[in-house]
Write a protein that holds these residues in place. Sequence first.
Motif, PDB file in Angstrom:
ATOM      1  N   SER A 121      -4.611  -1.288  -5.435  1.00 38.40           N
ATOM      2  CA  SER A 121      -3.515  -0.413  -5.891  1.00 38.40           C
ATOM      3  C   SER A 121      -2.329  -0.463  -4.935  1.00 38.40           C
ATOM      4  N   THR A 122      -2.511  -1.045  -3.749  1.00 39.33           N
ATOM      5  CA  THR A 122      -1.416  -1.140  -2.768  1.00 39.33           C
ATOM      6  C   THR A 122      -1.524  -2.468  -2.005  1.00 39.33           C
ATOM      7  N   GLY A 123      -0.514  -2.707  -1.179  1.00 42.31           N
ATOM      8  CA  GLY A 123      -0.592  -3.708  -0.115  1.00 42.31           C
ATOM      9  C   GLY A 123      -1.009  -5.120  -0.510  1.00 42.31           C
ATOM     10  N   ILE A 124      -1.832  -5.698   0.329  1.00 45.94           N
ATOM     11  CA  ILE A 124      -2.263  -7.086   0.144  1.00 45.94           C
ATOM     12  C   ILE A 124      -3.000  -7.248  -1.184  1.00 45.94           C
ATOM     13  N   GLY A 125      -3.883  -6.299  -1.503  1.00 41.76           N
ATOM     14  CA  GLY A 125      -4.667  -6.399  -2.744  1.00 41.76           C
ATOM     15  C   GLY A 125      -3.777  -6.447  -3.970  1.00 41.76           C
TER      16      GLY A 125
ATOM     17  N   GLY B 124     -13.180   3.261  -8.382  1.00 42.87           N
ATOM     18  CA  GLY B 124     -14.484   3.330  -7.707  1.00 42.87           C
ATOM     19  C   GLY B 124     -14.328   3.235  -6.209  1.00 42.87           C
ATOM     20  N   ASP B 125     -15.205   3.902  -5.494  1.00 41.90           N
ATOM     21  CA  ASP B 125     -15.207   3.882  -4.028  1.00 41.90           C
ATOM     22  C   ASP B 125     -16.157   2.777  -3.576  1.00 41.90           C
ATOM     23  N   VAL B 126     -15.623   1.761  -2.921  1.00 41.14           N
ATOM     24  CA  VAL B 126     -16.468   0.615  -2.554  1.00 41.14           C
ATOM     25  C   VAL B 126     -17.584   1.003  -1.568  1.00 41.14           C
TER      26      VAL B 126
ATOM     27  N   ASN C  95     -12.615  -9.817  -1.989  1.00 41.12           N
ATOM     28  CA  ASN C  95     -12.997  -8.562  -1.337  1.00 41.12           C
ATOM     29  C   ASN C  95     -11.889  -8.159  -0.368  1.00 41.12           C
ATOM     30  N   ASN C  96     -11.133  -7.156  -0.759  1.00 38.21           N
ATOM     31  CA  ASN C  96      -9.933  -6.797   0.005  1.00 38.21           C
ATOM     32  C   ASN C  96      -9.941  -5.365   0.534  1.00 38.21           C
ATOM     33  N   ALA C  97     -10.576  -4.438  -0.153  1.00 37.07           N
ATOM     34  CA  ALA C  97     -10.479  -3.012   0.224  1.00 37.07           C
ATOM     35  C   ALA C  97     -10.856  -2.819   1.683  1.00 37.07           C
TER      36      ALA C  97
ATOM     37  N   HIS D 254     -13.839   0.547  16.134  1.00 34.37           N
ATOM     38  CA  HIS D 254     -14.708   0.742  14.967  1.00 34.37           C
ATOM     39  C   HIS D 254     -14.358  -0.257  13.861  1.00 34.37           C
ATOM     40  N   TYR D 255     -13.124  -0.768  13.906  1.00 33.74           N
ATOM     41  CA  TYR D 255     -12.590  -1.620  12.824  1.00 33.74           C
ATOM     42  C   TYR D 255     -12.851  -3.107  13.067  1.00 33.74           C
ATOM     43  N   THR D 256     -12.577  -3.552  14.300  1.00 30.78           N
ATOM     44  CA  THR D 256     -12.688  -5.000  14.535  1.00 30.78           C
ATOM     45  C   THR D 256     -14.106  -5.524  14.293  1.00 30.78           C
TER      46      THR D 256
ATOM     47  N   THR E 125     -16.052  -4.622  11.972  1.00 39.21           N
ATOM     48  CA  THR E 125     -16.222  -4.788  10.517  1.00 39.21           C
ATOM     49  C   THR E 125     -15.558  -6.078  10.050  1.00 39.21           C
ATOM     50  N   LYS E 126     -14.460  -6.458  10.708  1.00 39.28           N
ATOM     51  CA  LYS E 126     -13.750  -7.669  10.282  1.00 39.28           C
ATOM     52  C   LYS E 126     -14.493  -8.921  10.757  1.00 39.28           C
ATOM     53  N   ALA E 127     -15.120  -8.813  11.941  1.00 35.32           N
ATOM     54  CA  ALA E 127     -15.998  -9.910  12.388  1.00 35.32           C
ATOM     55  C   ALA E 127     -17.200  -9.998  11.451  1.00 35.32           C
TER      56      ALA E 127
ATOM     57  N   PRO F 106      -5.726 -12.378   8.015  1.00 34.51           N
ATOM     58  CA  PRO F 106      -4.315 -12.024   8.188  1.00 34.51           C
ATOM     59  C   PRO F 106      -4.045 -11.547   9.611  1.00 34.51           C
ATOM     60  N   GLY F 107      -2.819 -11.786  10.063  1.00 36.49           N
ATOM     61  CA  GLY F 107      -2.359 -11.177  11.314  1.00 36.49           C
ATOM     62  C   GLY F 107      -1.837  -9.792  10.984  1.00 36.49           C
ATOM     63  N   THR F 108      -0.686  -9.427  11.498  1.00 40.72           N
ATOM     64  CA  THR F 108      -0.141  -8.103  11.163  1.00 40.72           C
ATOM     65  C   THR F 108       0.769  -8.218   9.952  1.00 40.72           C
ATOM     66  N   ILE F 109       0.337  -7.578   8.873  1.00 36.26           N
ATOM     67  CA  ILE F 109       1.050  -7.582   7.597  1.00 36.26           C
ATOM     68  C   ILE F 109       1.521  -6.140   7.372  1.00 36.26           C
ATOM     69  N   LEU F 110       2.784  -5.989   6.999  1.00 32.47           N
ATOM     70  CA  LEU F 110       3.351  -4.635   6.857  1.00 32.47           C
ATOM     71  C   LEU F 110       2.857  -3.967   5.574  1.00 32.47           C
ATOM     72  N   THR F 111       1.936  -3.005   5.743  1.00 34.82           N
ATOM     73  CA  THR F 111       1.400  -2.274   4.593  1.00 34.82           C
ATOM     74  C   THR F 111       1.138  -0.825   5.003  1.00 34.82           C
ATOM     75  N   GLU F 112       0.582  -0.067   4.075  1.00 35.16           N
ATOM     76  CA  GLU F 112       0.215   1.332   4.352  1.00 35.16           C
ATOM     77  C   GLU F 112      -0.741   1.441   5.540  1.00 35.16           C
TER      78      GLU F 112
HETATM   79  N1  LIG Z   1      -2.121  -5.126   7.016  1.00 37.85           N
HETATM   80  C1  LIG Z   1      -2.639  -5.862   7.995  1.00 37.85           C
HETATM   81  O1  LIG Z   1      -2.008  -6.088   9.034  1.00 37.85           O
HETATM   82  C2  LIG Z   1      -3.988  -6.450   7.835  1.00 37.85           C
HETATM   83  C3  LIG Z   1      -4.852  -6.079   6.842  1.00 37.85           C
HETATM   84  N2  LIG Z   1      -6.098  -6.658   6.763  1.00 37.85           N
HETATM   85  C4  LIG Z   1      -7.033  -6.278   5.729  1.00 37.85           C
HETATM   86  O2  LIG Z   1      -6.430  -6.414   4.476  1.00 37.85           O
HETATM   87  C5  LIG Z   1      -7.055  -5.516   3.562  1.00 37.85           C
HETATM   88  C6  LIG Z   1      -5.983  -4.814   2.768  1.00 37.85           C
HETATM   89  O3  LIG Z   1      -5.266  -3.943   3.611  1.00 37.85           O
HETATM   90  P1  LIG Z   1      -3.711  -3.653   3.471  1.00 37.85           P
HETATM   91  O4  LIG Z   1      -3.212  -4.156   2.200  1.00 37.85           O
HETATM   92  O5  LIG Z   1      -3.079  -4.090   4.700  1.00 37.85           O
HETATM   93  O6  LIG Z   1      -3.673  -2.059   3.508  1.00 37.85           O
HETATM   94  P2  LIG Z   1      -3.553  -0.997   2.342  1.00 37.85           P
HETATM   95  O7  LIG Z   1      -3.909   0.306   2.973  1.00 37.85           O
HETATM   96  O8  LIG Z   1      -2.278  -1.111   1.645  1.00 37.85           O
HETATM   97  O9  LIG Z   1      -4.684  -1.475   1.349  1.00 37.85           O
HETATM   98  C7  LIG Z   1      -6.020  -1.149   1.464  1.00 37.85           C
HETATM   99  C8  LIG Z   1      -6.511  -0.854   0.083  1.00 37.85           C
HETATM  100  O10 LIG Z   1      -7.911  -0.571   0.122  1.00 37.85           O
HETATM  101  C9  LIG Z   1      -8.129   0.558  -0.672  1.00 37.85           C
HETATM  102  N3  LIG Z   1      -9.321   1.261  -0.262  1.00 37.85           N
HETATM  103  C10 LIG Z   1      -9.546   1.898   0.906  1.00 37.85           C
HETATM  104  N4  LIG Z   1     -10.744   2.452   0.893  1.00 37.85           N
HETATM  105  C11 LIG Z   1     -11.288   2.171  -0.312  1.00 37.85           C
HETATM  106  C12 LIG Z   1     -12.518   2.489  -0.923  1.00 37.85           C
HETATM  107  N5  LIG Z   1     -13.416   3.228  -0.290  1.00 37.85           N
HETATM  108  N6  LIG Z   1     -12.750   2.025  -2.173  1.00 37.85           N
HETATM  109  C13 LIG Z   1     -11.826   1.290  -2.826  1.00 37.85           C
HETATM  110  N7  LIG Z   1     -10.649   0.965  -2.294  1.00 37.85           N
HETATM  111  C14 LIG Z   1     -10.392   1.409  -1.056  1.00 37.85           C
HETATM  112  C15 LIG Z   1      -6.901   1.417  -0.465  1.00 37.85           C
HETATM  113  O11 LIG Z   1      -6.771   2.399  -1.472  1.00 37.85           O
HETATM  114  C16 LIG Z   1      -5.819   0.384  -0.490  1.00 37.85           C
HETATM  115  O12 LIG Z   1      -5.392   0.107  -1.796  1.00 37.85           O
HETATM  116  C17 LIG Z   1      -7.946  -4.604   4.395  1.00 37.85           C
HETATM  117  O13 LIG Z   1      -9.283  -5.042   4.285  1.00 37.85           O
HETATM  118  C18 LIG Z   1      -7.445  -4.828   5.807  1.00 37.85           C
HETATM  119  O14 LIG Z   1      -8.459  -4.632   6.756  1.00 37.85           O
HETATM  120  C19 LIG Z   1      -6.500  -7.614   7.642  1.00 37.85           C
HETATM  121  C20 LIG Z   1      -5.664  -8.009   8.641  1.00 37.85           C
HETATM  122  C21 LIG Z   1      -4.363  -7.462   8.806  1.00 37.85           C
END
Ligand SMILES: NC(=O)C1=CN([C@@H]2O[C@H](COP(=O)(O)OP(=O)(O)OC[C@H]3O[C@@H](n4cnc5c(N)ncnc54)[C@H](O)[C@@H]3O)[C@@H](O)[C@H]2O)C=CC1
Length: 285
Positions: free
Chosen positions: A46-50, A94-96, A121-123, A187-189, A191-193, A218-224
């Motif tokens: 619903s936001t960001g990279i996904g 749904g909550d993953v 798998n992005n959430a 707590h986060y890193t 999970t990514k490993a 991804p490196g640092t991507i501008l999102t929520e």
């Molecule tokens: N933005 C960044 O710099 C980076 C992001 N990532 C990864 O990219 C992925 C996407 O993150 P972004 O787009 O950056 O942030 P984001 O906060 O915009 O997107 C995360 C999405 O996951 C959803 N989400 C969170 N918990 C959830 C749950 N329990 N069930 C279903 N959906 C859930 C959120 O609602 C949101 O839509 C994440 O896994 C993040 O760890 C990885 C490296 C860098």
Amino acid sequence: MDSSLASPKAAVTITDNKAHPKPGGAEYEGRAMLLEGKKVLVTGASTGIGRAVAIGCAQHGADVAINYRSDDAGAEEAIAGIEAAGRKGVAIKGDVADPAAAGEFVAKSVEALGGVDVFVNNAGICPFHAFLDMPVETVTRTMNVNLLGAYFMVQAAANQMVAQGNGGSIIAMSSISALVGGEFQTHYTPTKAGVLSLMQSTAIALGKHKIRCNALLPGTILTEINKDDLADTEKREYMESRVPLGRLGQPEDMVGPTVFLASNLSEYVTGAAMLVDGGAFVNLQ
Ligand SMILES: NC(=O)C1=CN([C@@H]2O[C@H](COP(=O)(O)OP(=O)(O)OC[C@H]3O[C@@H](n4cnc5c(N)ncnc54)[C@H](O)[C@@H]3O)[C@@H](O)[C@H]2O)C=CC1
Ligand SMILES: C[C@H](O)[C@@H]1OC(=O)[C@H](O)[C@@H]1O
């Protein structure tokens, strides 16, 4: 960010400091439709990279099902973007972190689209916090969403792909943080490993079914997810200064690498990890 773990800092809107071409613009005219006819599922879209990836896959010819946790308006925007590309889109709430959500997402997606060829798998969440007083619930929620959520989602998608018998492509959004640490991300890193490791092991487990499993870092991507953290101008400028390509990433920067791994162009690529970080990881000095 997961609202239950929101940082107390004030929300600040971050705008990009450089113009960046968006998929769908004139510069994308005439490109090959690399995902024509494929059915793609994306979690947390619903936001960001996904969301960018879901719309980007549609713009490359795929029908797309998205999972989202609670943001109905964001999900609607994602579906509008998919439909604007002339493709079918469906949003499933749904909550993953709930293992039952995985089977449900896959089953409802199959009902709507007719199958699963690609699973992204992005959430994920990253509630920044210091190590020494990290709340137990922040650790467990982050692990449950990012790692266990990925495990059960990938397992459900893989079972569907095996049942279909045509192979498939599974892509997990890991991170540069799988390779390097962060003071407020203890707590986060892990999970990514873990997600990177999951792709390596599932690549082995699913190779005999012609299902490829790869990780994007991804490196640092501008999102929520980092809006509050990067509201600190000094930190943002420092992060930018570490990137050889001279800017932080935009969600759309993740589309090309995802489409490549989803498409038949990468048919001999499995168990791979691809950094998408503007060169930040290799920039020691
Ligand atoms: N933005 C960044 O710099 C980076 C992001 N990532 C990864 O990219 C992925 C996407 O993150 P972004 O787009 O950056 O942030 P984001 O906060 O915009 O997107 C995360 C999405 O996951 C959803 N989400 C969170 N918990 C959830 C749950 N329990 N069930 C279903 N959906 C859930 C959120 O609602 C949101 O839509 C994440 O896994 C993040 O760890 C990885 C490296 C860098
Ligand atoms: C949320 C952070 O800004 C982002 O998340 C990651 O995985 C990257 O390593 C960045 O730290």
